[in-house]
Design a protein around this motif. Sequence first.
Motif, PDB file in Angstrom:
ATOM      1  N   THR A  14       0.455  -1.395  -0.025  1.00 47.90           N
ATOM      2  CA  THR A  14      -0.322  -0.281  -0.148  1.00 47.90           C
ATOM      3  C   THR A  14       0.908   1.457  -0.553  1.00 47.90           C
ATOM      4  N   LEU A  15       0.484   2.505  -1.000  1.00 46.03           N
ATOM      5  CA  LEU A  15       1.023   3.314  -0.792  1.00 46.03           C
ATOM      6  C   LEU A  15       0.464   4.717  -0.319  1.00 46.03           C
ATOM      7  N   SER A  16       0.203   5.303   0.966  1.00 49.15           N
ATOM      8  CA  SER A  16      -0.370   6.202   1.670  1.00 49.15           C
ATOM      9  C   SER A  16       0.133   7.470   1.617  1.00 49.15           C
ATOM     10  N   ILE A  17      -0.731   8.799   0.713  1.00 45.42           N
ATOM     11  CA  ILE A  17      -0.137  10.262   1.428  1.00 45.42           C
ATOM     12  C   ILE A  17      -1.348  10.200   1.850  1.00 45.42           C
ATOM     13  N   ILE A  18      -0.590  10.516   3.555  1.00 43.89           N
ATOM     14  CA  ILE A  18      -1.184  11.504   4.262  1.00 43.89           C
ATOM     15  C   ILE A  18      -0.915  13.195   4.767  1.00 43.89           C
ATOM     16  N   LYS A  19      -1.839  13.305   4.673  1.00 40.87           N
ATOM     17  CA  LYS A  19      -1.462  15.047   4.711  1.00 40.87           C
ATOM     18  C   LYS A  19      -2.538  16.375   5.563  1.00 40.87           C
ATOM     19  N   ALA A  20      -1.133  16.971   6.382  1.00 40.48           N
ATOM     20  CA  ALA A  20      -2.591  18.073   6.767  1.00 40.48           C
ATOM     21  C   ALA A  20      -1.597  19.256   6.777  1.00 40.48           C
ATOM     22  N   ASP A  21      -2.286  20.130   7.094  1.00 38.00           N
ATOM     23  CA  ASP A  21      -1.569  21.414   7.814  1.00 38.00           C
ATOM     24  C   ASP A  21      -1.883  21.315   8.810  1.00 38.00           C
ATOM     25  N   THR A  22      -0.776  21.650   9.917  1.00 32.70           N
ATOM     26  CA  THR A  22      -0.603  21.945  11.087  1.00 32.70           C
ATOM     27  C   THR A  22       0.169  23.393  11.635  1.00 32.70           C
ATOM     28  N   GLY A  23       0.016  23.531  10.543  1.00 33.64           N
ATOM     29  CA  GLY A  23       1.221  25.107  11.104  1.00 33.64           C
ATOM     30  C   GLY A  23       1.952  25.997  10.120  1.00 33.64           C
ATOM     31  N   GLY A  24       1.188  27.003   9.166  1.00 36.00           N
ATOM     32  CA  GLY A  24       2.071  27.784   8.489  1.00 36.00           C
ATOM     33  C   GLY A  24       2.955  28.921   9.457  1.00 36.00           C
ATOM     34  N   PHE A  25       4.240  28.789   8.084  1.00 42.42           N
ATOM     35  CA  PHE A  25       5.506  29.569   8.211  1.00 42.42           C
ATOM     36  C   PHE A  25       5.706  30.109   6.595  1.00 42.42           C
ATOM     37  N   VAL A  26       5.111  31.932   6.419  1.00 42.27           N
ATOM     38  CA  VAL A  26       5.216  33.120   7.115  1.00 42.27           C
ATOM     39  C   VAL A  26       3.339  32.288   6.892  1.00 42.27           C
ATOM     40  N   GLY A  27       2.874  32.951   7.761  1.00 39.97           N
ATOM     41  CA  GLY A  27       0.850  33.202   7.307  1.00 39.97           C
ATOM     42  C   GLY A  27       1.001  31.548   7.405  1.00 39.97           C
ATOM     43  N   HIS A  28       0.652  31.908   5.684  1.00 41.37           N
ATOM     44  CA  HIS A  28      -0.435  30.289   4.825  1.00 41.37           C
ATOM     45  C   HIS A  28       0.247  29.738   4.286  1.00 41.37           C
ATOM     46  N   SER A  29       1.949  30.002   4.425  1.00 44.13           N
ATOM     47  CA  SER A  29       2.756  30.081   2.289  1.00 44.13           C
ATOM     48  C   SER A  29       3.637  28.992   2.550  1.00 44.13           C
ATOM     49  N   ALA A  30       4.056  28.172   3.940  1.00 43.35           N
ATOM     50  CA  ALA A  30       5.095  27.566   3.754  1.00 43.35           C
ATOM     51  C   ALA A  30       5.327  26.213   5.401  1.00 43.35           C
ATOM     52  N   VAL A  31       5.369  25.524   4.894  1.00 39.98           N
ATOM     53  CA  VAL A  31       5.669  24.255   6.512  1.00 39.98           C
ATOM     54  C   VAL A  31       7.879  24.760   7.111  1.00 39.98           C
ATOM     55  N   HIS A  32       7.447  25.293   8.050  1.00 39.58           N
ATOM     56  CA  HIS A  32       8.917  25.476   9.089  1.00 39.58           C
ATOM     57  C   HIS A  32       9.824  23.766   9.055  1.00 39.58           C
ATOM     58  N   PRO A  33      10.867  23.936   8.257  1.00 39.66           N
ATOM     59  CA  PRO A  33      11.476  23.316   8.723  1.00 39.66           C
ATOM     60  C   PRO A  33      12.132  22.442   9.459  1.00 39.66           C
ATOM     61  N   GLU A  34      11.617  22.673  10.421  1.00 44.53           N
ATOM     62  CA  GLU A  34      11.824  22.372  12.055  1.00 44.53           C
ATOM     63  C   GLU A  34      10.948  20.585  11.762  1.00 44.53           C
ATOM     64  N   MET A  35       9.602  21.395  11.279  1.00 48.98           N
ATOM     65  CA  MET A  35       8.478  20.347  11.506  1.00 48.98           C
ATOM     66  C   MET A  35       8.749  19.356  10.468  1.00 48.98           C
ATOM     67  N   LEU A  36       9.486  19.274   9.226  1.00 51.12           N
ATOM     68  CA  LEU A  36       9.385  18.423   7.970  1.00 51.12           C
ATOM     69  C   LEU A  36      10.510  17.666   9.248  1.00 51.12           C
ATOM     70  N   ALA A  37      11.683  18.184   9.480  1.00 50.76           N
ATOM     71  CA  ALA A  37      13.246  17.328   9.997  1.00 50.76           C
ATOM     72  C   ALA A  37      12.700  16.605  10.580  1.00 50.76           C
TER      73      ALA A  37
END
Length: 372
Positions: free
Chosen positions: A3-26
């Motif tokens: 099974t290939l799953s992509i599960i996604k969520a917006d758990t907070g934007g950096f800055v505003g709604h423009s991107a994900v903070h690198p610490e969250m991705l790490a």
Amino acid sequence: MTTLSIIKADTGGFVGHSAVHPEMLAVAEEALREAVSDGLILDGHADSCGDDISLIMTHEHGADSERIHGFAWQLFQRTTGIAQRLGLYGAGQDLLSDAFSGNLRGMGPGYAELEFTERPSEPVICFLADKTEPGAWNLPLYKMFADPFSSAGLVIDAKMHAGFSFEVYDLYEEKRIVFDTPAQSYDLLMYIGAPARYVVHSVSSISTGVLAAATSTQRLSLIAGKYVGKDDPVMIVRAQSGLPAVGEVLEPFAFPYTVAGCMRGSHHAPIMPVSRAQAHPARFDGPPRVVALGFQIKNGKLIGPRDLFDDPSFDRARAQANEVMDYLRRQGPFEPHRLALEDLEYTTMHALEQRLADRWEAMPGVAAPAAH
Ligand code: F6R
Ligand code: MG
Ligand code: MG
């Protein structure tokens, strides 16, 4: 079966709604590595488009697995914690429930899942979009799997000649139907041309029966009963040998068709195919973006990704998207740049109607005010 799953969520934007903070991705990458060594998943990759984190995972637990969905839920709670600590915008935006109960249905995160028997060579493309809705995949899916002017294989490859079945969800009435193409193409188009309501959920090959594509179909705004942000969609498409070639899967995005989303989830705007480095909607919270991550899957391992829109052959689409954006923006708050009233996610109109109720009066020659 893998099974290939992509599960996604917006758990907070950096800055505003423009991107994900690198610490969250790490943190997400680290957790996926641990899940591999714990034997929960075969492989995992964390990526982002705009302010959404996508967990791309291969495993043997099937779709809607409590263990896989529960893992993603816990991870999104951790990234929400980081967003809260850094004061990022909309921390935990897509986590609509306090407690996890079996799977993610109705809980906010979006997911696309595809179960398959791995072919000797298994090329897949994971599409991640931001500032638009699940129906945004309708047009490119039609072109990939049903339009011979876009996918040459429909005419040339004997294995594609029988066509493809499209499973369509009615998001308003929560029911589904299957259309076979090319026989029922016009019926299909009648529905999926209204992408706010009818969304292609999956596509399979008529000659082999194999599942070729799967999308995320959640609508956050309806689930929550209030505005919580556009439910930015993801999609998985398998490619080659009896399915559209990688280049046929990507070809529809050479045209920046319009989608609903962009600023305040309330505007039509062109979708812009971009590299991962450019997947940060800034102008008018847009234009809506799509990235295409290519993987070869071998024994469940994700070999990749290749950043497939990082290619000058999509420069024209990007330039055209900017032109269309300029054209639409000049119409300001007028439809069809702004969505039709019933599709607006903000509720100013309801408040206005209440506030102005006693100022409306009958038109001259009409007995009583018309109901509105
Ligand atoms: C679109 C989106 C953004 C926000 C906008 C206003 O899907 O998320 O365009 O709607 O930035 O955000 P708020 O209302 O949180 O200030
Ligand atoms: Mg957001
Ligand atoms: Mg988003």
